[in-house]
Write an enzyme that holds these catalytic residues in place. Structure first.
Site, PDB file in Angstrom:
ATOM      1  N   ASN A   9      42.473  44.983  38.855  1.00 63.14           N
ATOM      2  CA  ASN A   9      42.982  43.613  38.801  1.00 63.14           C
ATOM      3  C   ASN A   9      42.160  42.870  37.760  1.00 63.14           C
ATOM      4  O   ASN A   9      41.021  42.505  38.022  1.00 63.14           O
ATOM      5  CB  ASN A   9      42.838  42.967  40.191  1.00 63.14           C
ATOM      6  CG  ASN A   9      43.170  41.490  40.171  1.00 63.14           C
ATOM      7  OD1 ASN A   9      43.776  40.983  39.233  1.00 63.14           O
ATOM      8  ND2 ASN A   9      42.772  40.779  41.227  1.00 63.14           N
ATOM      9  N   LYS A  11      42.593  39.966  36.620  1.00 64.23           N
ATOM     10  CA  LYS A  11      42.583  38.507  36.843  1.00 64.23           C
ATOM     11  C   LYS A  11      42.868  37.791  35.519  1.00 64.23           C
ATOM     12  O   LYS A  11      43.614  38.313  34.695  1.00 64.23           O
ATOM     13  CB  LYS A  11      41.250  38.067  37.458  1.00 64.23           C
ATOM     14  CG  LYS A  11      40.876  38.903  38.675  1.00 64.23           C
ATOM     15  CD  LYS A  11      39.749  38.325  39.480  1.00 64.23           C
ATOM     16  CE  LYS A  11      39.387  39.303  40.586  1.00 64.23           C
ATOM     17  NZ  LYS A  11      38.485  38.749  41.566  1.00 64.23           N
ATOM     18  N   HIS A  93      46.866  37.944  46.898  1.00 64.88           N
ATOM     19  CA  HIS A  93      45.419  38.089  46.656  1.00 64.88           C
ATOM     20  C   HIS A  93      44.706  36.874  47.261  1.00 64.88           C
ATOM     21  O   HIS A  93      45.263  35.769  47.270  1.00 64.88           O
ATOM     22  CB  HIS A  93      45.158  38.183  45.149  1.00 64.88           C
ATOM     23  CG  HIS A  93      43.742  38.541  44.820  1.00 64.88           C
ATOM     24  ND1 HIS A  93      42.727  37.617  44.837  1.00 64.88           N
ATOM     25  CD2 HIS A  93      43.175  39.721  44.508  1.00 64.88           C
ATOM     26  CE1 HIS A  93      41.585  38.227  44.536  1.00 64.88           C
ATOM     27  NE2 HIS A  93      41.830  39.508  44.330  1.00 64.88           N
ATOM     28  N   GLU A  95      42.540  34.980  46.160  1.00 66.71           N
ATOM     29  CA  GLU A  95      42.439  33.837  45.233  1.00 66.71           C
ATOM     30  C   GLU A  95      43.747  33.050  45.223  1.00 66.71           C
ATOM     31  O   GLU A  95      43.748  31.818  45.113  1.00 66.71           O
ATOM     32  CB  GLU A  95      42.051  34.332  43.828  1.00 66.71           C
ATOM     33  CG  GLU A  95      40.581  34.741  43.787  1.00 66.71           C
ATOM     34  CD  GLU A  95      40.236  35.810  42.760  1.00 66.71           C
ATOM     35  OE1 GLU A  95      41.031  36.063  41.836  1.00 66.71           O
ATOM     36  OE2 GLU A  95      39.148  36.412  42.899  1.00 66.71           O
ATOM     37  N   GLU A 165      40.920  43.488  51.606  1.00 74.48           N
ATOM     38  CA  GLU A 165      39.901  42.888  50.755  1.00 74.48           C
ATOM     39  C   GLU A 165      39.169  41.776  51.514  1.00 74.48           C
ATOM     40  O   GLU A 165      39.642  40.628  51.540  1.00 74.48           O
ATOM     41  CB  GLU A 165      40.552  42.294  49.508  1.00 74.48           C
ATOM     42  CG  GLU A 165      41.238  43.300  48.621  1.00 74.48           C
ATOM     43  CD  GLU A 165      41.208  42.861  47.162  1.00 74.48           C
ATOM     44  OE1 GLU A 165      40.718  43.633  46.342  1.00 74.48           O
ATOM     45  OE2 GLU A 165      41.646  41.740  46.864  1.00 74.48           O
ATOM     46  N   GLY A 171      33.974  39.863  44.254  1.00 76.18           N
ATOM     47  CA  GLY A 171      33.238  39.261  43.150  1.00 76.18           C
ATOM     48  C   GLY A 171      31.836  38.817  43.516  1.00 76.18           C
ATOM     49  O   GLY A 171      31.193  38.080  42.770  1.00 76.18           O
ATOM     50  N   SER A 211      34.041  44.354  45.349  1.00 76.71           N
ATOM     51  CA  SER A 211      32.848  44.869  44.666  1.00 76.71           C
ATOM     52  C   SER A 211      32.791  46.400  44.629  1.00 76.71           C
ATOM     53  O   SER A 211      31.725  46.984  44.800  1.00 76.71           O
ATOM     54  CB  SER A 211      31.579  44.285  45.288  1.00 76.71           C
ATOM     55  OG  SER A 211      31.585  42.864  45.161  1.00 76.71           O
TER      56      SER A 211
END
Ligand code: PEP
Length: 247
Positions: A9, A11, A93, A95, A165, A171, A211
């Site tokens: 991904n 992003k 996701h 985010e 996730e 991250g 991660s």
């Protein structure tokens, strides 16, 4: 037997020349990998990457609207993604959920729309640190899965890839332990068996994301219910991503 699937991904990273260069280099490095390899690039790079005619790397988008077309300024539809030959699309996701307010119901609408257009969804689920500390991981993730798969028949459900996730591991450099990831992935598979049946649940691929790096991929992939990884930061460097793909 489930084919492992490692998806990157990117992003909101990489200009068009950078995206092309990264995919060309990655293709050379992963040609003989056993896992399925997916790159989810920004919208602006998708048609150019498709035009490269890559053999090993499949392509995906990172989001889409659920409507086929309409007055939704700034959005991209499933029809448009099919138009540019996308194999996959990331849906829900964290985010998107946290920054752009996507709900479980929107994730369900998008998952249904992707399947209707022949694009395989990678559906993300996962808890925040506060939710984990409060012991809410299981009911929360279970609810996310139940809503995401609402109205999807077994024949279509097997095309969906689930990505567990944990938000606290995205991250942050903090990976869930392989045991923590396995525990939730097994619970997701049990939930899918409740919704469908054992055979369908066994056929659905469940990734871990958060991660993932060359140093921790092997331990994660050794676990029974971890069928791949969704990789953010480490997918930006072709060498690192190739090392993960070839765990
Ligand atoms: C992600 O964004 O899906 C992700 C897992 O990011 P990272 O690998 O950087 O934690």
């Amino acid at each position: 037997m489930r084919t492992p699937i490692i998806a990157g991904n990117w992003k909101m990273h990489k200009t068009l020349p950078e995206a092309i260069e990264a995919c060309r280099r990655l293709e050379e490095m992963v040609e003989d990998a056993k896992a399925e390899v997916v790159v989810c690039a920004p919208f602006t790079a998708l048609s150019a990457l498709k035009a490269l005619g890559l053999n090993k790397i499949k392509l995906g988008a990172q989001n889409m609207h659920f409507a086929r077309e309409g007055a939704f300024t700034g959005e991209v539809s499933p029809l448009m993604l099919r138009d540019v030959g996308m194999d996959y699309v990331i849906i829900g996701h964290s985010e998107r959920r946290e920054i752009f307010g996507e709900t479980d119901e929107m994730v369900n609408s998008k998952t249904l729309a992707a399947l209707d257009h022949g694009i395989d969804p990678i559906v993300c689920v996962g808890e925040s640190l506060d939710q984990r500390k409060a012991g809410e991981t299981e009911p929360l993730v279970k609810g996310q899965i139940q809503t995401a798969f609402d109205g999807i028949g077994a024949a279509e459900a097997v095309k969906v890839v689930v990505a567990y996730e944990p938000i606290w591991a995205i991250g942050t450099g903090e990976t869930a332990t392989a045991e923590q990831a396995q525990e939730v992935n097994a619970m997701i598979r049990a939930t899918l068996a409740e919704i469908y049946d054992h055979e369908t649940a066994e056929a659905i691929r469940i990734q871990y994301g958060g991660s993932v790096k060359p140093a921790n991929i092997t331990e994660l992939m050794d676990k029974e219910d971890i069928d791949g990884a969704l990789v953010g930061g480490a997918s930006l460097k072709p060498e690192d991503f190739a090392a993960i793909v070839k765990y």
